[in-house]
Design a protein around this motif. Structure first.
Motif, PDB file in Angstrom:
ATOM      1  N   SER A   1      42.243   6.232 115.508  1.00 19.50           N
ATOM      2  CA  SER A   1      42.925   6.669 113.840  1.00 19.50           C
ATOM      3  C   SER A   1      43.540   7.787 114.433  1.00 19.50           C
ATOM      4  O   SER A   1      43.238   8.570 115.359  1.00 19.50           O
ATOM      5  CB  SER A   1      41.467   6.833 113.030  1.00 19.50           C
ATOM      6  N   PRO A   2      44.648   7.935 113.464  1.00 23.31           N
ATOM      7  CA  PRO A   2      45.612   9.248 113.881  1.00 23.31           C
ATOM      8  C   PRO A   2      44.841  10.427 113.117  1.00 23.31           C
ATOM      9  O   PRO A   2      45.392  11.438 113.444  1.00 23.31           O
ATOM     10  CB  PRO A   2      46.746   8.886 112.865  1.00 23.31           C
ATOM     11  N   SER A   3      43.776  10.278 112.206  1.00 22.37           N
ATOM     12  CA  SER A   3      42.810  11.392 111.907  1.00 22.37           C
ATOM     13  C   SER A   3      41.494  11.170 112.147  1.00 22.37           C
ATOM     14  O   SER A   3      40.906  10.080 112.224  1.00 22.37           O
ATOM     15  CB  SER A   3      43.192  11.826 110.349  1.00 22.37           C
ATOM     16  N   ALA A   4      40.783  12.226 112.296  1.00 25.70           N
ATOM     17  CA  ALA A   4      39.356  12.193 112.580  1.00 25.70           C
ATOM     18  C   ALA A   4      38.771  11.572 111.555  1.00 25.70           C
ATOM     19  O   ALA A   4      38.869  12.024 110.322  1.00 25.70           O
ATOM     20  CB  ALA A   4      38.800  13.745 112.800  1.00 25.70           C
ATOM     21  N   ILE A   5      37.681  10.766 111.725  1.00 26.69           N
ATOM     22  CA  ILE A   5      37.059  10.183 110.655  1.00 26.69           C
ATOM     23  C   ILE A   5      35.674  10.556 110.523  1.00 26.69           C
ATOM     24  O   ILE A   5      35.192  10.866 109.349  1.00 26.69           O
ATOM     25  CB  ILE A   5      36.799   8.558 111.013  1.00 26.69           C
ATOM     26  N   HIS A   6      35.002  10.937 111.479  1.00 28.60           N
ATOM     27  CA  HIS A   6      33.494  11.400 111.483  1.00 28.60           C
ATOM     28  C   HIS A   6      32.689  10.606 110.718  1.00 28.60           C
ATOM     29  O   HIS A   6      32.089  10.880 109.682  1.00 28.60           O
ATOM     30  CB  HIS A   6      33.365  12.890 111.039  1.00 28.60           C
ATOM     31  N   LEU A   7      32.420   9.239 111.123  1.00 29.91           N
ATOM     32  CA  LEU A   7      31.489   8.554 110.157  1.00 29.91           C
ATOM     33  C   LEU A   7      30.030   8.908 110.420  1.00 29.91           C
ATOM     34  O   LEU A   7      29.554   9.393 111.447  1.00 29.91           O
ATOM     35  CB  LEU A   7      31.554   7.156 110.730  1.00 29.91           C
ATOM     36  N   GLU A   8      29.297   8.642 109.421  1.00 35.01           N
ATOM     37  CA  GLU A   8      27.998   8.870 109.244  1.00 35.01           C
ATOM     38  C   GLU A   8      27.198   7.963 110.006  1.00 35.01           C
ATOM     39  O   GLU A   8      27.573   6.846 109.724  1.00 35.01           O
ATOM     40  CB  GLU A   8      27.410   9.197 108.027  1.00 35.01           C
ATOM     41  N   SER A   9      26.167   8.435 110.800  1.00 39.70           N
ATOM     42  CA  SER A   9      25.010   7.453 111.281  1.00 39.70           C
ATOM     43  C   SER A   9      23.739   7.351 110.514  1.00 39.70           C
ATOM     44  O   SER A   9      22.948   6.321 110.762  1.00 39.70           O
ATOM     45  CB  SER A   9      24.560   7.840 112.701  1.00 39.70           C
ATOM     46  N   ASN A  10      23.357   8.338 109.411  1.00 40.02           N
ATOM     47  CA  ASN A  10      22.262   8.020 108.571  1.00 40.02           C
ATOM     48  C   ASN A  10      22.605   7.345 107.538  1.00 40.02           C
ATOM     49  O   ASN A  10      23.738   7.350 106.989  1.00 40.02           O
ATOM     50  CB  ASN A  10      22.039   9.869 108.176  1.00 40.02           C
ATOM     51  N   ASP A  11      21.449   6.760 106.854  1.00 38.34           N
ATOM     52  CA  ASP A  11      21.716   5.989 105.727  1.00 38.34           C
ATOM     53  C   ASP A  11      22.555   5.023 105.872  1.00 38.34           C
ATOM     54  O   ASP A  11      23.412   4.511 104.814  1.00 38.34           O
ATOM     55  CB  ASP A  11      21.930   6.962 104.559  1.00 38.34           C
ATOM     56  N   VAL A  12      22.629   4.347 106.956  1.00 41.76           N
ATOM     57  CA  VAL A  12      23.743   3.270 107.251  1.00 41.76           C
ATOM     58  C   VAL A  12      22.745   1.783 107.414  1.00 41.76           C
ATOM     59  O   VAL A  12      21.825   1.713 108.020  1.00 41.76           O
ATOM     60  CB  VAL A  12      24.461   3.336 108.608  1.00 41.76           C
ATOM     61  N   VAL A  13      23.506   0.815 106.544  1.00 41.76           N
ATOM     62  CA  VAL A  13      22.624  -0.613 106.494  1.00 41.76           C
ATOM     63  C   VAL A  13      23.144  -1.394 107.503  1.00 41.76           C
ATOM     64  O   VAL A  13      24.389  -1.471 107.996  1.00 41.76           O
ATOM     65  CB  VAL A  13      22.953  -1.353 105.183  1.00 41.76           C
TER      66      VAL A  13
ATOM     67  N   ASP B   1      27.132   1.133  99.799  1.00 43.21           N
ATOM     68  CA  ASP B   1      26.399   1.135 100.948  1.00 43.21           C
ATOM     69  C   ASP B   1      27.223   1.381 102.042  1.00 43.21           C
ATOM     70  O   ASP B   1      28.716   0.791 102.107  1.00 43.21           O
ATOM     71  CB  ASP B   1      25.943  -0.400 101.371  1.00 43.21           C
ATOM     72  N   GLN B   2      26.842   1.942 103.096  1.00 41.12           N
ATOM     73  CA  GLN B   2      27.595   2.046 104.350  1.00 41.12           C
ATOM     74  C   GLN B   2      26.960   0.960 105.243  1.00 41.12           C
ATOM     75  O   GLN B   2      25.996   0.962 105.546  1.00 41.12           O
ATOM     76  CB  GLN B   2      27.311   3.131 105.086  1.00 41.12           C
ATOM     77  N   VAL B   3      27.772  -0.115 105.620  1.00 44.01           N
ATOM     78  CA  VAL B   3      27.290  -1.260 106.330  1.00 44.01           C
ATOM     79  C   VAL B   3      27.841  -1.248 107.678  1.00 44.01           C
ATOM     80  O   VAL B   3      28.903  -1.253 107.905  1.00 44.01           O
ATOM     81  CB  VAL B   3      27.774  -2.467 105.536  1.00 44.01           C
ATOM     82  N   ARG B   4      27.030  -1.337 108.537  1.00 45.22           N
ATOM     83  CA  ARG B   4      27.378  -1.665 109.931  1.00 45.22           C
ATOM     84  C   ARG B   4      27.032  -2.851 110.618  1.00 45.22           C
ATOM     85  O   ARG B   4      25.768  -3.342 110.564  1.00 45.22           O
ATOM     86  CB  ARG B   4      26.626  -0.507 110.944  1.00 45.22           C
ATOM     87  N   MET B   5      27.835  -3.907 110.765  1.00 42.06           N
ATOM     88  CA  MET B   5      27.594  -5.156 111.363  1.00 42.06           C
ATOM     89  C   MET B   5      27.545  -5.092 112.793  1.00 42.06           C
ATOM     90  O   MET B   5      28.573  -4.443 113.464  1.00 42.06           O
ATOM     91  CB  MET B   5      28.667  -6.129 110.859  1.00 42.06           C
TER      92      MET B   5
END
Length: 270
Positions: A122-134, A168-172
């Protein structure tokens, strides 16, 4: 071979933006132009950190924006093909003022480096959360004999829904123990391709809507459930999808049967 080849005219020192789409149904394709580098700027309509490569591996359903900087002369082959089909197609890149002769014939071997999804950022930082992820584990399975394909041991859109809630933050976690690669496409959403679930890229992953899960691979993707409705999630190899590798992603509150039928053609549409 009896059809005239497409000729793409270019002018020296005038950059040209190509939008390359794999609209096929069975094969990923390597796209290249002899004697020219490709500067990839966007994938699936979303910007990425520019990267220069000699060829692009274009998955089924994927779209790449690539800048070409013409600095030569003459005519050059534009090639698409892959390991299974060799040179699947040819076109010609021709500089203004050049003769109408075909380019010189070359061996047409695969060119390197070939761009892969793992190189995209990605051209800019995303910093996705790992907490409260489905976490949603999904196994992509099937066989050639009998010809059946499934997602999490269920086949087709009549099977159980993949349920999510708005926000929801969904991680497949896409696991592919089968003997074939599967380009997986999610309608209505873009997802971040995190890579290896054991070491996910949560800082600057690329955002896509189709990604190929290689045979024997486990791949993590993550998206925000922010588009309520009923959406298809399927393999983009059409026979795999038709043989069962398709499910419906459904938001809570949209559990009713969606209208998946098509009416008869109207004269005005003909």
């Amino acid at each position: 071979p009896k059809v005239a080849l497409t000729v793409v005219p270019v002018e020296r020192n005038r950059p040209m933006l190509l939008r390359v789409i794999n609209a096929g149904s069975n094969f990923d394709l390597d796209f290249s132009i002899d004697n020219h580098m490709l500067e990839v700027l966007a994938v699936d309509g979303r910007p990425v950190v520019p990267i220069r490569v000699a060829a692009i591996n274009v998955e089924i359903g994927a779209r790449y924006d690539a800048l070409v900087r013409p600095k030569g002369d003459g005519s050059h082959w534009i090639r698409v093909g892959n390991r299974q089909v060799g040179n699947g197609g040819l076109a010609i890149l021709r500089y203004a003022g050049s003769s109408n002769n075909d380019p010189e014939v070359s061996a047409g071997e695969p060119r390197f480096p070939v761009l892969r999804t793992s190189q995209l950022r990605s051209p800019s930082a995303i910093h996705l959360e790992s907490n409260d992820v489905v976490i949603m584990p999904l196994t992509l399975s099937g066989t050639m004999h009998p010809y059946q394909w499934a997602i999490e041991n269920q086949r087709g859109i009549e099977s159980d829904r993949l349920m999510v809630r708005t926000g929801d933050q969904v991680r497949m976690l896409l696991s592919n123990p089968s003997t074939m690669d599967h380009p997986m496409h999610l309608h209505g959403h873009g997802f971040y391709v995190l890579g290896d679930p054991a070491n996910p890229n949560l800082i600057d992953p690329p955002k896509r809507d189709v990604v190929t899960v290689k045979r024997g691979e486990v791949l993590a993707v993550q998206f925000t459930a922010d588009n309520p409705g009923v959406w298809m999630f399927h393999c983009h190899i059409d026979p795999h999808m038709a043989a069962g590798m398709a499910r419906l992603l459904t938001y809570e509150g949209f559990e009713g049967q969606p209208d998946l039928t098509f009416g008869p053609p109207r004269l005005a549409d003909m």
